[in-house]
Scaffold this motif. Sequence first.
Motif, PDB file in Angstrom:
ATOM      1  N   LEU A 243      42.633   5.830   1.776  1.00 13.62           N
ATOM      2  CA  LEU A 243      43.894   5.123   1.975  1.00 13.62           C
ATOM      3  C   LEU A 243      43.645   3.629   2.159  1.00 13.62           C
TER       4      LEU A 243
ATOM      5  N   LEU B 141      43.742   9.987   9.833  1.00 10.69           N
ATOM      6  CA  LEU B 141      42.970  10.664   8.797  1.00 10.69           C
ATOM      7  C   LEU B 141      41.947  11.669   9.341  1.00 10.69           C
TER       8      LEU B 141
ATOM      9  N   ARG C  60      41.848  15.867   3.009  1.00 13.81           N
ATOM     10  CA  ARG C  60      41.364  14.498   2.757  1.00 13.81           C
ATOM     11  C   ARG C  60      40.717  14.389   1.376  1.00 13.81           C
TER      12      ARG C  60
ATOM     13  N   LEU D 156      43.291  14.096  -1.599  1.00 11.38           N
ATOM     14  CA  LEU D 156      44.206  12.967  -1.737  1.00 11.38           C
ATOM     15  C   LEU D 156      43.844  12.107  -2.945  1.00 11.38           C
TER      16      LEU D 156
ATOM     17  N   ARG E  47      57.110   8.109  -0.532  1.00  9.82           N
ATOM     18  CA  ARG E  47      55.964   8.035  -1.431  1.00  9.82           C
ATOM     19  C   ARG E  47      56.502   7.615  -2.790  1.00  9.82           C
TER      20      ARG E  47
ATOM     21  N   LEU F  14      51.328  11.696   3.657  1.00  6.78           N
ATOM     22  CA  LEU F  14      50.023  12.159   3.185  1.00  6.78           C
ATOM     23  C   LEU F  14      50.104  13.618   2.727  1.00  6.78           C
TER      24      LEU F  14
ATOM     25  N   SER G  22      51.526  13.474  -0.660  1.00  3.51           N
ATOM     26  CA  SER G  22      50.510  12.949  -1.579  1.00  3.51           C
ATOM     27  C   SER G  22      49.521  14.041  -1.971  1.00  3.51           C
ATOM     28  N   TYR G  23      49.078  14.820  -1.000  1.00  8.09           N
ATOM     29  CA  TYR G  23      48.139  15.902  -1.295  1.00  8.09           C
ATOM     30  C   TYR G  23      48.803  16.953  -2.183  1.00  8.09           C
TER      31      TYR G  23
END
Length: 604
Positions: free
Chosen positions: A26, A49, A57, A60, A80, A119, A122-123
Amino acid sequence: MPPRRPRGRRFVALLAWAWLGPATALDIDSARLGPDDIVATQALVDDVLPRLPQVWRDGLPSDLVLQWRDDLPAHVAGRRVGDRILLPRHLLQAWQARDGMPADDASLRAVRRALVHELAHSYDRAQRDILSDDPRLRDLAGWQRSVFSIAGRRSRNDFAARVPDPYELERPSEFVAVNLEHFVLDATYGCRRPALHRHFAMHFRMPMTTEACAPGLPFLDVDAEAGDASLLALDPSRIYAVDYLLAEGNTQAMSRWGHSMLRLVVCAPGRAPGPECRFDLAHHRVLSFRAFVGDVQISGWRGLTGSYPSRLFLLPLDQVIEEYTRVELRGLQSIPLQLDQGEIASLVERAAQLHWSYDGRYYFISNNCAVETWKLLHDSVPRLARKPLASITPTGLLKKLERRGIADTRVLDDAGQARRLGYYFEPMSARYDALFSVAREALALPQQDVHAWLALSPAERATWLPQADLRASAALLVLENAALRRQQLLLRDELKRRYLGRDAPADIAQALQALRTWLGDTGFASRPSELLPEGYGLPQADERAIAAEEARSRAARLREQDGVLRSELERWLPADQRKVLQDIETNLGTIGARLRTLHATGAS
């Protein structure tokens, strides 16, 4: 004026970020950010994170950028857009004020949740909707299968009570993001939503560790006969078996195909789970989906249009037996389901989630008791989800369960043994027939069967009562009590139809308002989430204590009001119906006095 040079640890952190770059996936958009803003942003990233599972993680996108914005709508906590995570600047200001705040301060939680939420999106998107498009997760989340198309799902999520954030109901992707916030940040998530916690933990290849949860699975246990309500913590390890409980049909349109329920064979305290638990009837409970009707008689049209709520009740087995066999004169078939202990635990856990969260709509065809029972089995036991069991009738569902080797109907082959072992509870009509035969033989009654006897007016039946001997009087007492229960049921529905509709007489407005208030107060019995205005998921220890006390308090108020309302409303029954009720009560008094006299004289 040049920006103020950061000092101490902030300066070291800024240098590390500037020269080495972030050690994560990020980046930070530093445009329009001062040095202190950059340091605070990096601290937020470094805080959040490491809380994410490694699989998350690693999944991503590599080009993610965090940007603070001043132009997001007030109700938006984050967005997003492409490769950018946009968060409102006021969250940065809240984060910068964290020094001296408790670690679990609400404003700090809001900042962390906003970043984790985006996040999560995003994942999920980077992995091609691996979570939000997962059929199993959608089952658990509440986007349930449609009975008419196994490939299709309902567009509405009806698990609307005790949610962490109503936004989760918008769409599966938002459900995933909201729940991953709590999966990462709330240590009690595994206790409140255990099935979802296990699903996420398995997906991210994490150990399934949780905080110490309150023991058992909480259900509101309502005893209608006693007028009491309490909180019951069901221990799945104490449940020996689950039966498909079918109330046989009758001639009424809404009941022609029977009623689907599930019977939990709960072992008495101190008894090791085993076949003997089947005789612990006082501890058995029934899971029953019902069109809860608090104000009007069920109508076929409203049942077709979904005007009634459909909710899951936990009821004592003896109450269900009384309701169906004695009042509605319908038999109950209790068919064992072939489930292992893990599947039983999963089913009861799902039932607890439904009990506290589900607020569905009853549809006579597409979402009735059979459909709801099928969905409970489908969503709680993955093995059953792979079998074509969907049915819109209770008898149809039983046939499919039998055909797939899940329901063992052989327990009904020997009728006498089925009754002795509790696989069949016969309707009281058979016993009433036997009792009527006793009275008919003793008194030479002209009526051919019990139905013809009960069809007489109470005054006509009264002429035979003084002539009965001891056995005949005892038989007639049972039959007259049956007549009273059925008359009370009919009059209750008459009151609802006559006085709770739009055309209710104005001269009883005060009594009707009291009745409507009373019926509204009973709502917690079908929607226990009303007892807990805050929190989400399965209630934990402190919440259970609050819910138990509130349930006892409400039940006590209802008991106080019940007698007054009954006597008040009976005055507004039509004179002929009021006389029927009074004549039955007179008959009961006559039979009681006759029995006492016969006992005193030793007559047979």
